[in-house]
Design an enzyme around this catalytic site. Structure first.
Site, PDB file in Angstrom:
ATOM      1  N   ASP A 106       0.821  -1.208   0.000  1.00 43.56           N
ATOM      2  CA  ASP A 106       0.000   0.000   0.000  1.00 43.56           C
ATOM      3  C   ASP A 106       0.854   1.257   0.000  1.00 43.56           C
ATOM      4  OD1 ASP A 106      -2.244  -1.608   0.153  1.00 43.56           O
ATOM      5  OD2 ASP A 106      -2.411  -1.448   2.327  1.00 43.56           O
ATOM      6  N   TYR A 107       0.242   2.363  -0.353  1.00 43.74           N
ATOM      7  CA  TYR A 107       0.914   3.665  -0.417  1.00 43.74           C
ATOM      8  C   TYR A 107       1.631   4.001   0.886  1.00 43.74           C
ATOM      9  CZ  TYR A 107       1.373   8.762  -1.027  1.00 43.74           C
ATOM     10  OH  TYR A 107       1.846  10.043  -1.115  1.00 43.74           O
TER      11      TYR A 107
END
Length: 244
Positions: A106-107
């Site tokens: 994820d970011y």
């Protein structure tokens, strides 16, 4: 961050101390253990799909930073791993290498991300049926829900998804509502850890992947990219790749 040993020698760095490896295996075997025991890949198929010159299958370990995406393009203009790798190796070299990320992070997640030049190998490492363990260090917020953690360890249904067992070891109580955990899972559904913990009343403050299969993040510095020298002769010798 940088590549290899930071001395301009390129991707074939000498920082063996930072190579992710199985903790129980001798250091020099790190390039022939990574898919041992997980079946065979047809070498002809792998060669046909390899992106590098001469069809050589290659594998890298990247220490992904927080707040960067694992995608080729972001319409919002946020930083991606490919922007940063391009800055390190140059646009033409990146294009020639044909790099592909194995799965995603994820970011806001960080840590170990494997990268290969081969689409067949990428998919092989990603498929849940091959059961490569993904290991994470996680810091949570919220009251510790031990019953829910036990439920996750048996395989839980959360919303529309039924997850395979998620093994959770609570390592530290920072406060009554702050804990650190070591979490292991064998599939990589989107935001799996975050969703699973949130369903039990806990939120993720920080998530860092420290292992994928027999590879560990080890001493690989934040942002660094290091080639794991998984040469074909070792893969053939170990029976993972089959000459035809």
């Amino acid at each position: 961050g940088g590549i290899g040993n930071h001395d301009g020698a390129g991707l074939l760095g000498k920082r063996d101390d930072a190579v992710p490896q199985a903790t129980s295996a001798p250091k020099l075997q790190h390039d022939e253990l990574w898919v041992a025991g997980h079946g065979r890949i047809n070498l002809a198929t792998v060669r046909a799909n390899a992106g590098s010159k001469g069809g050589r299958v290659r594998l890298w370990a990247l220490h992904k930073l927080r707040n960067e995406l694992v995608t080729n393009f972001d319409p919002e203009g946020r930083s991606t791993i490919w922007h940063r790798i391009e800055e390190m190796v140059g646009r033409e070299t990146l294009r020639t290498l044909g790099m592909k990320a194995v799965g995603r992070l994820d970011y806001t997640s960080e840590g170990l991300l494997l990268i290969t030049n081969d689409g067949v190998l990428k998919r092989y490492l990603e498929l849940p049926e091959h059961a490569f363990a993904r290991r994470y260090e996680v810091e949570t917020r919220g009251k510790l829900n031990t019953k829910w953690l036990d439920y996750l360890g048996k395989g839980a249904t959360v919303g529309d998804f039924t997850y395979k067992p998620i093994i959770i070891d609570v390592t530290r109580e920072l406060t009554k509502k702050r804990h650190t955990m070591e979490i292991t899972l064998t599939e990589g559904k989107t935001r799996e850890i975050r969703k699973a913990l949130e369903a039990g009343g806990m939120s993720v403050k920080r998530l860092k992947r420290v292992g994928y299969g027999p590879y560990h993040l080890g001493g690989l510095a934040r942002g660094d990219l290091l080639e794991i020298k998984a040469h074909r002769k070792h893969l053939v010798k170990s029976g993972i790749l089959v000459e035809e």
